[in-house]
Design an enzyme around this catalytic site. Structure first.
Site, PDB file in Angstrom:
ATOM      1  N   LYS A 258      34.541   7.644   1.520  1.00  0.00           N
ATOM      2  CA  LYS A 258      36.051   8.223   1.814  1.00  0.00           C
ATOM      3  C   LYS A 258      36.243   7.532   3.322  1.00  0.00           C
ATOM      4  O   LYS A 258      37.671   7.374   3.475  1.00  0.00           O
ATOM      5  CB  LYS A 258      36.036   9.715   1.866  1.00  0.00           C
ATOM      6  CG  LYS A 258      36.423  10.032   0.381  1.00  0.00           C
ATOM      7  CD  LYS A 258      36.919  11.414   0.650  1.00  0.00           C
ATOM      8  CE  LYS A 258      36.515  12.310  -0.610  1.00  0.00           C
ATOM      9  NZ  LYS A 258      35.469  13.288  -0.456  1.00  0.00           N
ATOM     10  N   ARG A 259      35.372   7.428   4.046  1.00  0.00           N
ATOM     11  CA  ARG A 259      35.764   7.220   5.476  1.00  0.00           C
ATOM     12  C   ARG A 259      36.427   5.867   5.517  1.00  0.00           C
ATOM     13  O   ARG A 259      37.240   5.501   6.404  1.00  0.00           O
ATOM     14  CB  ARG A 259      34.624   7.018   6.306  1.00  0.00           C
ATOM     15  CG  ARG A 259      33.936   8.182   6.917  1.00  0.00           C
ATOM     16  CD  ARG A 259      32.712   8.376   7.651  1.00  0.00           C
ATOM     17  NE  ARG A 259      31.641   7.263   6.923  1.00  0.00           N
ATOM     18  CZ  ARG A 259      31.273   6.095   7.205  1.00  0.00           C
ATOM     19  NH1 ARG A 259      31.832   5.771   8.273  1.00  0.00           N
ATOM     20  NH2 ARG A 259      30.067   5.596   6.697  1.00  0.00           N
TER      21      ARG A 259
END
Ligand code: GLU
Length: 520
Positions: A258-259
């Protein structure tokens, strides 16, 4: 059956604990491609043994993502199949039956160690820098004691009896041969104290009972494979072939997460990427055909895909490349398909009138599309029958050509054909409409166009050019203000087509409106 005749059966086995992310979709795709290429069977199995984290929403999201990507399965929870059920939570009896068999054969055993004892053991091993592993405390309990403790309802698990000494070997289609000493592996748990199977046990029971011939999955499962190979042997099930797919990295070379931004298939669906483009891009994350070709249609992928050309090396998720491939796929769509997609999007975003109904099952008469024949003389392009409305949209898409690079840009780029409120470039308005006498000219041009009997491209162009001559100015000096008045900006496709496709009434209204706003 000889080895060659074994039917190819592959599976995608997501845990419904989150959305379908890029890595999962890539695994699903490679399995699907392999099945479709070989005439095999693609199975969808839901691994929901983590009761706490598994949700119905996640399951629905995964299914929605796969459907959007066009990865259809032949057997699965919704459509059934010969080897169901296809949801692990409904297969409890099978796990218990296989675990019971292993216990009976002395290949597994009941373990009554408490969580407290196991914690203390871990602590000790950590302190003395030993490998963290179960110490075999319950491995050799005598049968009567086990029976007594079970009868007393003492909490227990079932553990695999790892052979002492020796090693385990397996071949991975992508990664080659692996040999692991058994002493590296401990007596791992098969059935937990709540009665649920562990991942390693359930996956083997299911893959074997579902006759999976090739286990194609992410290489985060490579370290589980030796334990699974032991289980196949202990249960007497034939070993499938394994193919572990390389990790997908983000721009900073760490595992994609997700980062790194958009990693969910939902994001791409919601932002109107083309599923074929996403499939094309995902296919390249770990596989290549000849190290050069990047653009593949779906049938070409099916034809060319092979496990042999899957790389061992991590793949890098590159947003720019995804964008490029998406744009290339959009460019290559035929007019009808492009128009259908633009139609869906404009409709979804409220750009089309309620009565804009198109029956896509009726053939579209491309004779009416620019470049093949002029618009039917004397006919307004507005309103009309569904097929006329659709033709108008097809013509708009056609004149946009490659200016319309992405489906998601359609509303901002052609919205002015459908809505009177559209953004106007203030500077352009000041310069071209208010300045340089544009306002008065637009009002007079509106009169000239209004007088046209046949509102078709040739007549419109002639009128505009003749009027520019009459004013003694370049046609461009008339076209610029006209474009700002009609489209709000300084860039548009051929302005004469824009005028025709807007229709006489709208053109005249917008020219007069702009002229009035500029005080002309
Ligand atoms: N449920 C596992 C996962 O989502 C599947 C592992 C496998 O394919 O063996 O990672």
């Amino acid at each position: 059956m000889t080895e060659q005749q074994v039917q190819i059966r592959v599976r995608f086995a997501p845990s419904p604990t989150g959305h379908l992310h890029v890595g999962g979709a890539r695994t699903a795709l490679y399995n699907w491609l392999y099945a479709r290429k070989t005439g095999g069977v693609f199975v969808l199995r839901i691994e929901d043994t983590d009761a706490q984290r598994s949700t119905a929403e996640s399951y629905e999201g995964i299914v929605r993502g796969m459907r959007w990507l066009g990865l259809d399965w032949d057997e699965g929870p919704d459509c059934g199949g010969e080897y169901g059920p296809y949801v692990q939570s409904a297969r409890g009896v099978l796990y218990h039956s296989d675990a019971g068999r292993l216990v009976d054969e002395g290949k597994a055993y009941y373990c009554f160690c408490t969580a407290h004892r196991l914690e203390a053991l871990k602590f000790e091993q950590r302190e003395s820098r030993d490998q963290i592993r179960y110490d075999g405390h319950c491995r050799d309990l005598d049968t009567d004691e086990v029976a007594r403790r079970l009868a007393a309802g003492e909490p227990h698990v079932i553990r695999f009896r790892m052979p002492e000494g020796g090693e385990v070997r397996f071949d991975d289609v992508v990664r080659g041969e692996f040999t692991i000493a058994n002493e590296e592996l401990d007596d791992f748990v098969l059935i937990k104290s709540d009665g649920l199977p562990t991942y390693n046990f359930a996956v083997v029971v299911d893959d074997a009972r579902m006759r999976i011939s090739h286990v194609i999955r992410g290489d985060d499962h490579l370290s589980n494979t030796p334990r699974q190979v032991h289980l196949y042997a202990a249960l007497g099930y034939p070993l499938p072939k394994f193919a572990h797919l390389p990790m997908i990295l983000g721009g900073d070379r760490t595992r994609l997460s997700k980062r790194h931004g958009a990693v969910s298939v939902d994001f791409y669906r919601e932002n109107h990427y083309l599923p074929d483009a996403m499939v094309n891009y995902l296919a390249l994350l770990g596989w290549s055909f000849d190290d050069r070709q990047e653009l593949f249609s779906r049938p070409a992928l099916i034809e060319k895909f092979s496990l042999k050309r899957v790389s061992k090396n991590p793949a890098m998720f590159d947003n720019d490349k995804m964008e490029y491939i998406n744009a290339e796929h959009f460019k290559r769509l035929d007019l009808l398909r492009k128009t259908q997609l633009v139609h869906e999007l404009l409709r979804e975003q409220g750009y089309l009138p309620g009565d804009f109904e198109v029956d896509f099952t009726r053939p579209v008469d491309l004779k009416l599309v620019p470049g093949t024949q002029p618009v039917a003389a004397g006919e307004s392009q507005e309103g009309g029958t569904p097929s006329k409305q659709f033709h108008r949209l097809a013509m708009i898409v056609q004149i946009m050509g490659n200016r319309l690079k992405l489906l998601r840009d359609a509303p901002s780029q052609i919205g002015y054909f459908f809505k009177d409120e559209f953004p106007v470039d203030r500077d352009a308005f000041e310069r071209h409409v208010r300045g340089a006498g544009g306002a008065r000219r637009l009002a007079r041009l509106a009169d000239a166009l209004e007088g046209l009997r046949y509102f078709e491209r040739g007549a419109v162009e002639e009128t505009v050019r003749a009027f520019a001559d009459e004013l003694g100015i370049e046609a461009g000096e008339l076209i610029h203000p006209c474009r700002v008045a009609l489209t709000g900006g300084t860039v548009s496709p051929d302005i004469f087509w824009v005028i025709v496709l807007l229709g006489k009434a709208k053109t005249v209204e917008r020219l007069r409106g702009a002229s009035a706003r500029a005080g002309g």
